[in-house]
Design a protein around this motif. Structure first.
Motif, PDB file in Angstrom:
ATOM      1  N   MET A   1       4.867  -0.696  -7.738  1.00 15.79           N
ATOM      2  CA  MET A   1       3.427  -0.501  -7.865  1.00 15.79           C
ATOM      3  C   MET A   1       2.696  -1.830  -7.721  1.00 15.79           C
ATOM      4  O   MET A   1       1.606  -1.899  -7.153  1.00 15.79           O
ATOM      5  N   LEU A   2       3.317  -2.908  -8.209  1.00 15.71           N
ATOM      6  CA  LEU A   2       2.711  -4.225  -8.040  1.00 15.71           C
ATOM      7  C   LEU A   2       2.620  -4.602  -6.556  1.00 15.71           C
ATOM      8  O   LEU A   2       1.649  -5.224  -6.119  1.00 15.71           O
ATOM      9  N   CYS A   3       3.636  -4.240  -5.781  1.00 16.86           N
ATOM     10  CA  CYS A   3       3.586  -4.486  -4.335  1.00 16.86           C
ATOM     11  C   CYS A   3       2.444  -3.702  -3.700  1.00 16.86           C
ATOM     12  O   CYS A   3       1.718  -4.221  -2.829  1.00 16.86           O
ATOM     13  N   ALA A   4       2.265  -2.445  -4.107  1.00 16.24           N
ATOM     14  CA  ALA A   4       1.191  -1.621  -3.553  1.00 16.24           C
ATOM     15  C   ALA A   4      -0.166  -2.198  -3.908  1.00 16.24           C
ATOM     16  O   ALA A   4      -1.082  -2.259  -3.055  1.00 16.24           O
ATOM     17  N   LEU A   5      -0.333  -2.643  -5.154  1.00 18.31           N
ATOM     18  CA  LEU A   5      -1.603  -3.249  -5.557  1.00 18.31           C
ATOM     19  C   LEU A   5      -1.827  -4.573  -4.831  1.00 18.31           C
ATOM     20  O   LEU A   5      -2.958  -4.908  -4.474  1.00 18.31           O
ATOM     21  N   GLY A   6      -0.736  -5.322  -4.619  1.00 16.03           N
ATOM     22  CA  GLY A   6      -0.857  -6.551  -3.844  1.00 16.03           C
ATOM     23  C   GLY A   6      -1.313  -6.286  -2.422  1.00 16.03           C
ATOM     24  O   GLY A   6      -2.099  -7.051  -1.842  1.00 16.03           O
ATOM     25  N   THR A   7      -0.832  -5.185  -1.840  1.00 20.44           N
ATOM     26  CA  THR A   7      -1.277  -4.784  -0.508  1.00 20.44           C
ATOM     27  C   THR A   7      -2.779  -4.534  -0.496  1.00 20.44           C
ATOM     28  O   THR A   7      -3.496  -4.978   0.413  1.00 20.44           O
ATOM     29  N   ALA A   8      -3.274  -3.811  -1.504  1.00 14.31           N
ATOM     30  CA  ALA A   8      -4.711  -3.518  -1.587  1.00 14.31           C
ATOM     31  C   ALA A   8      -5.522  -4.798  -1.705  1.00 14.31           C
ATOM     32  O   ALA A   8      -6.571  -4.947  -1.052  1.00 14.31           O
ATOM     33  N   VAL A   9      -5.058  -5.743  -2.520  1.00 12.62           N
ATOM     34  CA  VAL A   9      -5.774  -7.005  -2.682  1.00 12.62           C
ATOM     35  C   VAL A   9      -5.802  -7.776  -1.360  1.00 12.62           C
ATOM     36  O   VAL A   9      -6.833  -8.327  -0.958  1.00 12.62           O
ATOM     37  N   CYS A  10      -4.669  -7.825  -0.666  1.00 11.71           N
ATOM     38  CA  CYS A  10      -4.596  -8.551   0.608  1.00 11.71           C
ATOM     39  C   CYS A  10      -5.519  -7.926   1.654  1.00 11.71           C
ATOM     40  O   CYS A  10      -6.318  -8.621   2.293  1.00 11.71           O
ATOM     41  N   PHE A  11      -5.417  -6.605   1.836  1.00 16.31           N
ATOM     42  CA  PHE A  11      -6.226  -5.942   2.852  1.00 16.31           C
ATOM     43  C   PHE A  11      -7.716  -6.022   2.513  1.00 16.31           C
ATOM     44  O   PHE A  11      -8.553  -6.262   3.387  1.00 16.31           O
ATOM     45  N   GLY A  12      -8.052  -5.805   1.244  1.00 18.88           N
ATOM     46  CA  GLY A  12      -9.461  -5.824   0.853  1.00 18.88           C
ATOM     47  C   GLY A  12     -10.083  -7.193   1.001  1.00 18.88           C
ATOM     48  O   GLY A  12     -11.222  -7.322   1.471  1.00 18.88           O
TER      49      GLY A  12
END
Length: 294
Positions: A1-12
């Motif tokens: 889940m941390l990887c998924a949230l990291g993806t959101a932070v990077c893309f956003g």
């Protein structure tokens, strides 16, 4: 889940950096995709930093898809709009309304529920029929683009955005279907080609949608396309499940995260102007077109 949230932070965050770089670049003389403008904008460190964040985000997305259910990753990807909204409010001094702040909190709450309720990824590797079907859907995205590009008015960006979302969803599913990453297995796995076809098609359709119409309509279609279909595939064919007894919590979290993202759909491309944009949802898309489609 941390990887998924990291993806959101990077893309956003990447969306905001790239929008700032585009604003600082003199617009081209034409409309649509301006290759000359692209050559100018890639010379700016903010744009390059945005591309680097996109690359890191993709790596984190792949890692997340190998560890947690697709429905959790899809909701996290949609939440990148909340990251873009908050970052734009700080960096670009864009004013968020009370409803939009509430949407940001809704996204965070939904993701929190998902994090508590999500189980491990399913252990099904998918049949050959599913792998071939995923590749076929990737090619179908191009057909959706050809048909959607001929539609009038608001229907065009909405359909193109939906097609782009389906293409990104193809990537989410296909990553899970590539269970053996040895060169020989990858070359004979239709899902590996689906990653390329789906991702490339999605990028083309989303670019076209943002250049030719409302950012809000395009992004709303994309959020729906990249979350609902892949989540169902994960649950029905790949064995994705929740923790015992927490399925209602997972459903509630997923719905809240997606609804919150839809409420922030105008941030599908970081705003190119100030607070007055919220009064006319089509203006960000027009501003993007005036910039030559960077």
């Amino acid at each position: 889940m941390l990887c998924a949230l990291g993806t959101a932070v990077c893309f956003g965050t990447a969306s905001v950096l790239q929008a700032v770089a585009a604003r600082a670049t003199a617009p081209g003389s034409g409309s649509g995709v301006d290759a000359v403008l692209l050559m100018r904008v890639v010379r700016q460190w903010r744009y390059v930093a945005g591309l680097a964040l996109d690359a890191i985000g993709f790596v984190l997305e792949v890692a997340a898809l190998r560890l947690i259910p697709i429905y959790a990753v899809g909701a996290a990807l949609a939440s990148s709009l909340a990251v873009t909204a908050v970052t734009a409010a700080w960096v670009m001094r864009t004013r968020l309304s009370g409803v939009e702040w509430a949407a940001v909190l809704t996204v965070c709450g939904g993701l929190g529920l998902l994090g508590l309720a999500s189980g491990a990824e399913g252990h099904e590797t998918g049949s050959m029929a599913l792998k071939v079907g995923t590749l076929c859907v990737g090619f179908a995205v191009l057909a959706i683009g050809a048909a959607g590009g001929r539609l009038p008015g608001r229907a065009r960006p909405a359909v193109l955005g939906l097609g782009a979302g389906i293409g990104f969803g193809v990537v989410e599913v296909a990553v899970r279907l590539v269970d053996d990453v040895s060169p020989g297995a990858v070359l004979t796995n239709p899902a590996a080609y689906a990653v390329l076809v789906g991702g490339g098609s999605a990028f083309l359709l989303l670019t076209s949608a943002l250049q030719r119409g409302s950012v809000t309509a395009a992004t709303a279609g994309m959020v729906i396309g990249e979350t609902l279909g892949p989540s169902l595939v994960g649950v029905i064919w790949l064995g994705d499940r929740t923790r015992d007894g927490l399925a209602p919590m997972a459903i509630a979290g997923f719905v809240l995260a997606v609804l919150g993202a839809l409420a922030l759909a105008r941030f599908g491309e970081a705003p190119a102007a100030g607070p007055s944009e919220s009064a006319d949802e089509s203006r960000p898309g027009l501003a993007r077109e005036d910039q030559g489609g960077a």
